[in-house]
Design a protein around this motif. Structure first.
Motif, PDB file in Angstrom:
ATOM      1  N   GLY A 133      33.853  12.436  13.300  1.00 28.56           N
ATOM      2  CA  GLY A 133      34.265  11.035  13.280  1.00 28.56           C
ATOM      3  C   GLY A 133      35.192  10.646  14.416  1.00 28.56           C
ATOM      4  O   GLY A 133      35.613   9.495  14.503  1.00 28.56           O
ATOM      5  N   LYS A 134      35.515  11.597  15.281  1.00 31.26           N
ATOM      6  CA  LYS A 134      36.459  11.330  16.364  1.00 31.26           C
ATOM      7  C   LYS A 134      35.779  11.463  17.721  1.00 31.26           C
ATOM      8  O   LYS A 134      34.798  12.188  17.846  1.00 31.26           O
ATOM      9  CB  LYS A 134      37.632  12.319  16.310  1.00 31.26           C
ATOM     10  N   ASN A 135      36.323  10.776  18.710  1.00 34.78           N
ATOM     11  CA  ASN A 135      35.853  10.901  20.090  1.00 34.78           C
ATOM     12  C   ASN A 135      36.929  11.608  20.893  1.00 34.78           C
ATOM     13  O   ASN A 135      38.119  11.307  20.750  1.00 34.78           O
ATOM     14  CB  ASN A 135      35.589   9.530  20.710  1.00 34.78           C
ATOM     15  N   PHE A 136      36.512  12.531  21.744  1.00 35.47           N
ATOM     16  CA  PHE A 136      37.444  13.284  22.577  1.00 35.47           C
ATOM     17  C   PHE A 136      37.020  13.241  24.034  1.00 35.47           C
ATOM     18  O   PHE A 136      35.831  13.149  24.340  1.00 35.47           O
ATOM     19  CB  PHE A 136      37.479  14.760  22.148  1.00 35.47           C
ATOM     20  N   CYS A 137      37.991  13.351  24.873  1.00 35.51           N
ATOM     21  CA  CYS A 137      37.775  13.561  26.294  1.00 35.51           C
ATOM     22  C   CYS A 137      38.144  15.019  26.559  1.00 35.51           C
ATOM     23  O   CYS A 137      39.246  15.456  26.203  1.00 35.51           O
ATOM     24  CB  CYS A 137      38.668  12.624  27.100  1.00 35.51           C
ATOM     25  N   VAL A 138      37.227  15.756  27.126  1.00 32.42           N
ATOM     26  CA  VAL A 138      37.485  17.148  27.500  1.00 32.42           C
ATOM     27  C   VAL A 138      37.452  17.200  29.018  1.00 32.42           C
ATOM     28  O   VAL A 138      36.467  16.809  29.631  1.00 32.42           O
ATOM     29  CB  VAL A 138      36.417  18.102  26.907  1.00 32.42           C
ATOM     30  N   GLU A 139      38.549  17.671  29.609  1.00 33.10           N
ATOM     31  CA  GLU A 139      38.658  17.696  31.066  1.00 33.10           C
ATOM     32  C   GLU A 139      38.808  19.116  31.583  1.00 33.10           C
ATOM     33  O   GLU A 139      39.589  19.893  31.049  1.00 33.10           O
ATOM     34  CB  GLU A 139      39.882  16.903  31.529  1.00 33.10           C
ATOM     35  N   ALA A 140      38.066  19.412  32.622  1.00 35.03           N
ATOM     36  CA  ALA A 140      38.252  20.634  33.406  1.00 35.03           C
ATOM     37  C   ALA A 140      38.552  20.149  34.812  1.00 35.03           C
ATOM     38  O   ALA A 140      37.792  19.368  35.381  1.00 35.03           O
ATOM     39  CB  ALA A 140      36.995  21.490  33.388  1.00 35.03           C
ATOM     40  N   SER A 141      39.681  20.585  35.358  1.00 34.83           N
ATOM     41  CA  SER A 141      40.052  20.110  36.689  1.00 34.83           C
ATOM     42  C   SER A 141      40.678  21.240  37.499  1.00 34.83           C
ATOM     43  O   SER A 141      41.059  22.273  36.963  1.00 34.83           O
ATOM     44  CB  SER A 141      41.008  18.922  36.588  1.00 34.83           C
ATOM     45  N   ASN A 142      40.775  21.003  38.792  1.00 34.63           N
ATOM     46  CA  ASN A 142      41.358  21.981  39.701  1.00 34.63           C
ATOM     47  C   ASN A 142      42.125  21.224  40.786  1.00 34.63           C
ATOM     48  O   ASN A 142      41.716  21.177  41.925  1.00 34.63           O
ATOM     49  CB  ASN A 142      40.275  22.869  40.306  1.00 34.63           C
ATOM     50  N   SER A 143      43.210  20.630  40.397  1.00 31.42           N
ATOM     51  CA  SER A 143      44.010  19.821  41.298  1.00 31.42           C
ATOM     52  C   SER A 143      44.935  20.698  42.132  1.00 31.42           C
ATOM     53  O   SER A 143      45.407  21.744  41.672  1.00 31.42           O
ATOM     54  CB  SER A 143      44.857  18.840  40.465  1.00 31.42           C
ATOM     55  N   GLU A 144      45.210  20.265  43.349  1.00 33.96           N
ATOM     56  CA  GLU A 144      46.167  20.984  44.192  1.00 33.96           C
ATOM     57  C   GLU A 144      47.574  20.920  43.608  1.00 33.96           C
ATOM     58  O   GLU A 144      48.424  21.731  43.958  1.00 33.96           O
ATOM     59  CB  GLU A 144      46.151  20.404  45.613  1.00 33.96           C
ATOM     60  N   ASP A 145      47.807  19.966  42.722  1.00 35.66           N
ATOM     61  CA  ASP A 145      49.114  19.822  42.083  1.00 35.66           C
ATOM     62  C   ASP A 145      49.308  20.815  40.948  1.00 35.66           C
ATOM     63  O   ASP A 145      50.390  20.876  40.359  1.00 35.66           O
ATOM     64  CB  ASP A 145      49.275  18.404  41.515  1.00 35.66           C
ATOM     65  N   ASP A 146      48.280  21.557  40.625  1.00 31.22           N
ATOM     66  CA  ASP A 146      48.335  22.457  39.483  1.00 31.22           C
ATOM     67  C   ASP A 146      48.179  23.908  39.906  1.00 31.22           C
ATOM     68  O   ASP A 146      47.861  24.214  41.049  1.00 31.22           O
ATOM     69  CB  ASP A 146      47.230  22.098  38.486  1.00 31.22           C
ATOM     70  N   TYR A 147      48.366  24.764  38.958  1.00 37.75           N
ATOM     71  CA  TYR A 147      48.255  26.209  39.135  1.00 37.75           C
ATOM     72  C   TYR A 147      46.835  26.629  38.766  1.00 37.75           C
ATOM     73  O   TYR A 147      46.571  27.064  37.670  1.00 37.75           O
ATOM     74  CB  TYR A 147      49.313  26.869  38.249  1.00 37.75           C
ATOM     75  N   GLY A 148      45.884  26.425  39.672  1.00 37.29           N
ATOM     76  CA  GLY A 148      44.491  26.785  39.427  1.00 37.29           C
ATOM     77  C   GLY A 148      43.805  25.854  38.447  1.00 37.29           C
ATOM     78  O   GLY A 148      44.354  24.830  38.035  1.00 37.29           O
ATOM     79  N   PRO A 149      42.588  26.207  38.054  1.00 34.13           N
ATOM     80  CA  PRO A 149      41.813  25.379  37.137  1.00 34.13           C
ATOM     81  C   PRO A 149      42.488  25.248  35.766  1.00 34.13           C
ATOM     82  O   PRO A 149      43.069  26.207  35.267  1.00 34.13           O
ATOM     83  CB  PRO A 149      40.482  26.121  36.996  1.00 34.13           C
ATOM     84  N   VAL A 150      42.405  24.056  35.209  1.00 33.25           N
ATOM     85  CA  VAL A 150      42.967  23.789  33.890  1.00 33.25           C
ATOM     86  C   VAL A 150      41.949  23.072  33.029  1.00 33.25           C
ATOM     87  O   VAL A 150      41.018  22.428  33.532  1.00 33.25           O
ATOM     88  CB  VAL A 150      44.265  22.949  33.962  1.00 33.25           C
ATOM     89  N   ILE A 151      42.146  23.189  31.724  1.00 33.63           N
ATOM     90  CA  ILE A 151      41.299  22.517  30.751  1.00 33.63           C
ATOM     91  C   ILE A 151      42.228  21.854  29.750  1.00 33.63           C
ATOM     92  O   ILE A 151      43.265  22.422  29.393  1.00 33.63           O
ATOM     93  CB  ILE A 151      40.393  23.501  29.986  1.00 33.63           C
ATOM     94  N   THR A 152      41.863  20.682  29.289  1.00 32.32           N
ATOM     95  CA  THR A 152      42.580  20.031  28.205  1.00 32.32           C
ATOM     96  C   THR A 152      41.616  19.118  27.469  1.00 32.32           C
ATOM     97  O   THR A 152      40.500  18.874  27.940  1.00 32.32           O
ATOM     98  CB  THR A 152      43.810  19.230  28.699  1.00 32.32           C
ATOM     99  N   PHE A 153      42.040  18.642  26.317  1.00 30.39           N
ATOM    100  CA  PHE A 153      41.274  17.623  25.614  1.00 30.39           C
ATOM    101  C   PHE A 153      42.240  16.724  24.870  1.00 30.39           C
ATOM    102  O   PHE A 153      43.366  17.115  24.556  1.00 30.39           O
ATOM    103  CB  PHE A 153      40.224  18.225  24.662  1.00 30.39           C
ATOM    104  N   PHE A 154      41.764  15.504  24.598  1.00 30.88           N
ATOM    105  CA  PHE A 154      42.562  14.539  23.863  1.00 30.88           C
ATOM    106  C   PHE A 154      41.620  13.521  23.252  1.00 30.88           C
ATOM    107  O   PHE A 154      40.494  13.324  23.719  1.00 30.88           O
ATOM    108  CB  PHE A 154      43.602  13.866  24.772  1.00 30.88           C
TER     109      PHE A 154
END
Length: 171
Positions: A133-154
């Motif tokens: 019943g819920k909608n989520f955004c799942v992100e995989a990113s690799n920004s120069e501002d971060d420490y390597g590839p990251v994953i999150t969801f909300f």
């Protein structure tokens, strides 16, 4: 006949390629034989907890159990003024490098990036299954501002898109 790949073909798999080269006849060697020869079932089973994580549900938010503490949740809840999506995005943030923090062998950045997309894809499937019943955004990113590839969801409201072009709404 048409082949439909669930995830893109693996590239830069140095250990796999080295394993193949040890055989004089390489015809018929594939990823499945490599797994049969080199991977322990217990490792595969344990890694499934990364691909198919456990969750904590609180105040209409969905959080990775491995990242969740009530104290941190309460702090972030106050900082985000009760915006559950903001709190989810922060608490569900995982650095792929940290999953393999004890790996002492060199690994291609490409492998970590591919893995982040596979994990994000898997999380999307699990979230759809466990929270229909819920909608989520799942992100995989690799920004120069971060420490390597990251994953999150909300969570996102109906019809809303993710903030980043790399993410996708899971309905």
């Amino acid at each position: 006949m048409k082949i439909v790949n669930s995830v893109p073909p693996v590239s830069d798999a140095v250990k796999y390629e080295a394993w193949k080269k040890q055989w004089s006849v390489q015809e018929g060697l594939d990823i499945h034989l490599y797994i049969s020869d080199q991977c322990h079932p217990e490792q595969m089973l344990l890694f499934s907890k990364i691909l198919f994580p456990d969750f904590v549900v609180i105040d209409d938010g969905v959080f990775l159990e491995r990242n969740f503490t009530k104290e941190v949740f309460d702090d972030r809840w106050l900082e985000a003024a009760g915006d559950v999506s903001k709190v989810e995005r922060i608490l569900n943030y995982v650095h792929v490098y940290d999953i393999f923090g004890q790996c002492n062998e060199p690994v291609s950045e490409s492998v970590f990036l591919q893995l982040s997309h596979v994990i994000a894809f898997s999380w999307g499937m699990v979230l759809r299954e466990k929270f229909p019943g819920k909608n989520f955004c799942v992100e995989a990113s690799n920004s120069e501002d971060d420490y390597g590839p990251v994953i999150t969801f909300f969570s996102v409201g109906n019809g809303k898109d993710c903030a980043s072009p790399e993410g996708g709404v899971v309905e």
